[in-house]
Write a protein that holds these residues in place. Structure first.
Motif, PDB file in Angstrom:
ATOM      1  N   LEU A 133      -3.094   3.447   6.120  1.00 29.05           N
ATOM      2  CA  LEU A 133      -3.660   3.113   4.817  1.00 29.05           C
ATOM      3  C   LEU A 133      -4.636   1.952   4.972  1.00 29.05           C
ATOM      4  N   ASP A 134      -5.671   2.022   4.167  1.00 29.53           N
ATOM      5  CA  ASP A 134      -6.692   0.988   4.178  1.00 29.53           C
ATOM      6  C   ASP A 134      -6.084  -0.291   3.609  1.00 29.53           C
TER       7      ASP A 134
ATOM      8  N   GLU B 188      -7.754  -3.021   2.985  1.00 29.61           N
ATOM      9  CA  GLU B 188      -8.728  -3.720   2.131  1.00 29.61           C
ATOM     10  C   GLU B 188      -8.743  -3.210   0.702  1.00 29.61           C
ATOM     11  N   ILE B 189      -8.545  -1.930   0.548  1.00 28.20           N
ATOM     12  CA  ILE B 189      -8.606  -1.374  -0.814  1.00 28.20           C
ATOM     13  C   ILE B 189      -7.393  -0.484  -1.072  1.00 28.20           C
ATOM     14  N   ASP B 190      -7.060  -0.305  -2.340  1.00 28.27           N
ATOM     15  CA  ASP B 190      -5.863   0.472  -2.645  1.00 28.27           C
ATOM     16  C   ASP B 190      -6.114   1.964  -2.390  1.00 28.27           C
ATOM     17  N   PRO B 191      -5.051   2.726  -2.196  1.00 30.69           N
ATOM     18  CA  PRO B 191      -5.210   4.126  -1.783  1.00 30.69           C
ATOM     19  C   PRO B 191      -5.936   5.011  -2.801  1.00 30.69           C
TER      20      PRO B 191
ATOM     21  N   SER C  97       0.845   4.296  -2.690  1.00 30.29           N
ATOM     22  CA  SER C  97       0.742   5.723  -2.374  1.00 30.29           C
ATOM     23  C   SER C  97       1.870   6.501  -3.018  1.00 30.29           C
TER      24      SER C  97
ATOM     25  N   SER D 231      -9.531   4.262  -2.284  1.00 28.97           N
ATOM     26  CA  SER D 231      -9.853   4.825  -0.987  1.00 28.97           C
ATOM     27  C   SER D 231     -10.080   6.344  -1.090  1.00 28.97           C
ATOM     28  N   TRP D 232      -9.237   7.007  -1.866  1.00 32.30           N
ATOM     29  CA  TRP D 232      -9.416   8.448  -2.087  1.00 32.30           C
ATOM     30  C   TRP D 232     -10.748   8.702  -2.800  1.00 32.30           C
TER      31      TRP D 232
ATOM     32  N   ARG E 183       0.839  -1.213   0.000  1.00 33.49           N
ATOM     33  CA  ARG E 183       0.000   0.000   0.000  1.00 33.49           C
ATOM     34  C   ARG E 183       0.868   1.256   0.000  1.00 33.49           C
TER      35      ARG E 183
ATOM     36  N   ARG F  97     -19.125   0.780  -0.888  1.00 28.86           N
ATOM     37  CA  ARG F  97     -17.787   0.260  -0.576  1.00 28.86           C
ATOM     38  C   ARG F  97     -17.767  -1.268  -0.576  1.00 28.86           C
TER      39      ARG F  97
ATOM     40  N   ARG G  58     -13.666   8.589  -0.540  1.00 33.13           N
ATOM     41  CA  ARG G  58     -13.772   9.749   0.347  1.00 33.13           C
ATOM     42  C   ARG G  58     -14.162  11.012  -0.420  1.00 33.13           C
TER      43      ARG G  58
END
Ligand code: SF4
Lengths: 419, 252
Positions: A307-308, A310-313, A285, A316-317, A281, A397, A320
């Motif tokens: 960093l999450d 479960e999912i890539d950053p 990033s 994840s961005w 991860r 999600r 959000r």
């Protein structure tokens, strides 16, 4: 050449160097001179892969694993009871040349334990590089580890013969470093880096005026941070990386999930798993910062500084920042297309080209190489897109994780295609 | 339907393409003469005689339209030995003649163009892997010899790479499947085409005396640089597919 003795040394000193990951050969452009040996290309070549899946492009060894220091996380530390060995300058040169001639490697990555003091050690490293360049006419890639506290004069010489120099920060935070490597200090690590950085900008200025300025660390500097040996969070790590990219013009920051090999109260226990997914991860990033135009602050939320997993950053961005979506494929600018989950740099470029010829639909997108199972939720086509109704769904999600998990479950290494 | 037969060279193929335009053929297929087995005895056969000036004219037109890199992509399609390669190349050239202003090779939504981009990707990957996985072995006469057996005909694509890299040693790369190779003798770097397959019997006995030692050192290095705690064979195989293992000293 005494091959048996050489083999024994090689085994010890390759084994001791293997945890260092900052050893890619990319970024070097050293054209061969007529009749000489070697040529390095900008992208670098991995000549083989270890069984743990990491690429081998350089002969990566320590000059010696004797060390006067006692850093807790390091197998070569003085209090560790292990076999010690030291190469002669000639031996390293001979191995490099003979491996290179057989197309096993792109060059040499030479690091060392610190014997006597910083300058004695650095001087010996420089001597290897110098012999390779001047006596063997070698134009392959050379990466030297700068020894913390080495003098400016030696750093100057190192930069003339090596393509890349690096000092491993190892522990991302100053407090962590105090705990695990009390004899080292951050200032000693930073000053050679600062020297090289100034040298590089000077070189770039002079090059504009004079044509034949000798190359100065042409592949720049890199560093490595060990992840998970102390309890820093990902936001701190990313911030440190960002700081070094910006202020030291670093070419690469490498992240190395801590492999517990030593028993020490200050360290995670020997049964702790290597944090490979976290490491992966962090590389993702890093890519987002270097190739996707993301700022360090965008990648992590200060309220949740990890960093999450479960999912890539990037996804994840996106989750959000749902208000930025959907993105229209026909009209959006390249920068925004890059932010669509499931679309990488190559696909984004293809999209921008192909849409000049025709209006794109979801089938085109698949053909262009996008991971449509994710991308489809974030895109608006001119003809409309039925998947967009999920964008506002409370369970969005979950739906995404269900549809895109398997690929990342087991294979987390820095060398995967990341998005 | 008219069937054009050419001699299997790239120039021959370009000559064939030229003649498609020259004779205003509409419904055509182009075949390598050696690989062509006539099924339909009523098929109209057009024998192409390779003519460099015709090939040149196609090339210079293409260079105007799609540039050197575009030509390079078509060459890669040719070297892929894909059974459809001739038809795809013809299709791309036709499109390029129709739309001289656009770089037609970027029209990824067209099926033939997409195929070109895919084939190029595979050929490039194979080319790249050959620059990585070639292993030279030093022979008694001091020549560094490597044998390869790639899926695509990549030797023309790797010549420059090795030529730039190894200028102070004699070396040879030999394609076992296609029975030809490149030879560098400290002066020239040329293709060679032996009449018979090279005899590689008792090959190892012709090694230079130090060869076995360096192979051993390399194998030990390969083992020692691995981190057992991070073992990930799936990833390993993804990077080094099994079909390449036969090249690799460290895997034997
Ligand atoms: S100074 Fe370097 S080699 Fe020595 S113990 Fe610390 S990390 Fe290891």
């Amino acid at each position: 050449m005494n091959f048996d003795r050489l083999k024994e040394k090689l085994e010890i000193l390759a084994d001791a160097a293997k945890y260092d990951v900052s050893c890619s050969s990319s970024g070097g452009t050293r054209k061969n001179k007529k009749g000489a040996l070697g040529d390095s290309s900008i992208s670098g070549i991995c000549h083989t892969y270890t069984e743990d899946g990491r690429c081998v492009s350089l002969l990566k060894v320590l000059l010696t694993n004797h060390c006067i220091y006692d850093c807790a996380y390091c197998v070569s530390r003085s209090s560790n009871d292990i076999k010690r060995a030291a190469f002669t300058v000639e031996e390293v040169v001979d191995l490099t040349i003979n491996f290179y001639r057989r197309n096993y490697i792109e060059g040499l990555f030479l690091s060392s334990g610190i014997f006597k003091n910083a300058d004695t050690t650095m001087e010996r490293l420089v001597r290897v590089a110098k012999k390779l360049r001047l006596e063997e006419n070698f134009n392959g890639y050379i990466h030297l580890k700068s020894i913390p506290g080495a003098s400016d004069e030696l750093m100057q010489e190192a930069a003339l013969y090596a393509d890349r120099l690096s000092i491993n920060l190892e522990i991302p935070t100053e407090s962590g470093l105090k705990l695990l490597a009390p004899e080292k200090n951050r200032a000693d690590m930073i000053s050679p880096m600062r020297y090289i950085q100034n040298g590089i900008s000077l070189y770039n200025d002079e090059k504009k005026i004079f044509r034949n300025v000798p190359k100065f660390a042409p592949a720049g500097q890199s560093t490595q941070m060990i992840v998970g040996a102390t309890n820093e969070n990902d936001l701190q790590i990313i911030k440190v990386a960002d700081h070094f990219y910006k202020n030291f013009n670093l070419k690469r920051v490498y992240y190395s999930g801590y492999v517990p090999v030593l028993e020490d109260k200050r360290l995670p226990s020997l049964t702790t798993e290597v944090p490979m997914l976290r490491e992966n991860r962090l590389y993702q990033s890093d890519w987002l910062m270097r190739f996707y135009g993301f700022k360090a602050e965008e990648i992590l939320d200060p309220n949740i500084p990890f960093l999450d997993l479960e999912i890539d950053p990037k996804l994840s961005w996106a989750l959000r920042n749902l208000n930025q979506f959907p993105i229209n494929l026909q009209t959006a600018d390249y920068r925004m297309i890059l932010r669509i989950p499931g679309i990488g740099v190559k696909t984004a470029k293809k999209i921008v080209h192909a849409r000049r010829f025709q209006v794109l639909n979801i089938d085109h997108l698949k053909k262009l190489g996008a991971a449509v199972n994710r991308a489809k939720y974030f895109i608006d086509f001119d003809a409309g897109n039925m998947y967009l109704r999920y964008l506002t769904d409370k369970n969005f999600r979950k739906l995404l994780i269900g549809g895109s998990s398997s690929k990342f479950q087991n294979q987390f290494s820095q060398q995967l295609t990341l998005f | 339907m008219i069937t054009l037969l050419y001699d299997g060279s790239f120039d021959g193929l370009l000559t064939a393409v030229f003649e498609v335009f020259e004779y205003r053929y509409k419904d055509v297929e182009i075949f390598n003469r050696e690989r062509f087995h006539q099924e339909n005895i009523f098929a109209e056969i057009h024998e192409v005689i390779t003519q460099n000036d015709k090939a040149e004219r196609v090339l210079s037109k293409l260079e105007q339209n799609i540039g050197k890199s575009g030509i390079n992509q078509l060459l890669k399609v040719f070297l892929s030995e894909d059974p459809e390669s001739e038809q795809i190349i013809l299709s791309a050239i036709k499109q390029s003649i129709q739309h001289p202003v656009e770089n037609i090779l970027q029209n990824y939504a067209d099926n033939d163009i997409l195929k070109i981009s895919k084939i190029c990707k595979s050929v490039d990957r194979e080319r790249h892997r050959m620059t990585a996985f070639v292993r030279f072995e030093k022979m008694q006469d001091g020549v560094f010899f490597a044998k390869i057996d790639p899926d695509f005909n990549v030797i023309p694509l790797i010549r420059k790479h090795f030529k730039d890299r190894y200028q102070d040693q004699k070396w040879m790369i030999y394609d076992l499947r296609r029975n030809y190779g490149i030879l560098y003798d400290l002066e020239n770097c040329d293709f060679f085409y032996p009449d018979e397959k090279l005899n590689l019997d008792q090959y190892q006995q012709k090694f230079h005396e130090e060869e076995a030692q360096y192979q051993k050192l390399w194998q030990r290095y390969f083992t020692k640089t691995n981190i057992v705690e991070r073992k990930n064979l799936k990833l390993h195989i993804q990077h080094v597919p099994r079909r390449y293992w036969k090249y690799l000293t460290e895997k034997s």
